[in-house]
Motif scaffolding. Sequence first.
Motif, PDB file in Angstrom:
ATOM      1  N   CYS A  23       0.514  -1.623   0.100  1.00  0.00           N
ATOM      2  CA  CYS A  23       0.155  -0.017   0.030  1.00  0.00           C
ATOM      3  C   CYS A  23       0.304   1.531  -0.186  1.00  0.00           C
ATOM      4  N   GLU A  24       1.736   1.278   1.181  1.00  0.00           N
ATOM      5  CA  GLU A  24       2.980   2.843   1.074  1.00  0.00           C
ATOM      6  C   GLU A  24       3.615   2.473   0.001  1.00  0.00           C
ATOM      7  N   MET A  25       4.378   1.785  -1.069  1.00  0.00           N
ATOM      8  CA  MET A  25       5.435   1.580  -2.355  1.00  0.00           C
ATOM      9  C   MET A  25       4.496   1.996  -3.223  1.00  0.00           C
ATOM     10  N   SER A  32      -8.702  -1.232  -1.351  1.00  0.00           N
ATOM     11  CA  SER A  32      -8.108  -1.642  -3.431  1.00  0.00           C
ATOM     12  C   SER A  32      -7.417  -3.490  -2.832  1.00  0.00           C
ATOM     13  N   ILE A  33      -6.495  -3.237  -2.130  1.00  0.00           N
ATOM     14  CA  ILE A  33      -6.070  -4.821  -1.601  1.00  0.00           C
ATOM     15  C   ILE A  33      -6.726  -5.564  -1.550  1.00  0.00           C
ATOM     16  N   ALA A  34      -7.674  -5.542  -0.612  1.00  0.00           N
ATOM     17  CA  ALA A  34      -8.615  -6.098   0.160  1.00  0.00           C
ATOM     18  C   ALA A  34      -9.397  -6.678  -0.971  1.00  0.00           C
ATOM     19  N   ASN A  43      -9.750  -1.346 -10.662  1.00  0.00           N
ATOM     20  CA  ASN A  43      -9.372  -0.001 -11.670  1.00  0.00           C
ATOM     21  C   ASN A  43      -7.948  -0.520 -11.974  1.00  0.00           C
ATOM     22  N   THR A  44      -7.963  -0.173 -13.999  1.00  0.00           N
ATOM     23  CA  THR A  44      -6.353  -0.920 -14.390  1.00  0.00           C
ATOM     24  C   THR A  44      -5.655   0.114 -13.253  1.00  0.00           C
ATOM     25  N   GLU A  45      -5.844   1.319 -13.220  1.00  0.00           N
ATOM     26  CA  GLU A  45      -4.820   2.488 -12.148  1.00  0.00           C
ATOM     27  C   GLU A  45      -4.449   1.650 -11.279  1.00  0.00           C
ATOM     28  N   ILE A  46      -5.165   0.959 -10.255  1.00  0.00           N
ATOM     29  CA  ILE A  46      -4.551   0.217  -9.552  1.00  0.00           C
ATOM     30  C   ILE A  46      -3.623  -0.498  -9.393  1.00  0.00           C
TER      31      ILE A  46
END
Length: 71
Positions: A23-25, A32-34, A43-46
């Motif tokens: 998340c930090e990096m 979103s990670i969950a 989203n593709t941005e993620i």
Amino acid sequence: MKFSYKKLWKLLIDKGINKKTLCEMSGVSATSIAKLGNDGNVNTEILLKICTALKCDVGDIMEIVSDDEEK
């Protein structure tokens, strides 16, 4: 057919990175990670942010699997 992010979790283990550090990096929210943890849609941005942070390709963190294969 659905997306599987098992490759992402394996890559994180191989690099010794936990989800909080990811998340930090990457600047991606814990929510979103969950979603990724539940093979949910993001989203593709993620995905781009994660790939940029890990210096990898999208194929290195996800794959498409059939519903039968996942069971």
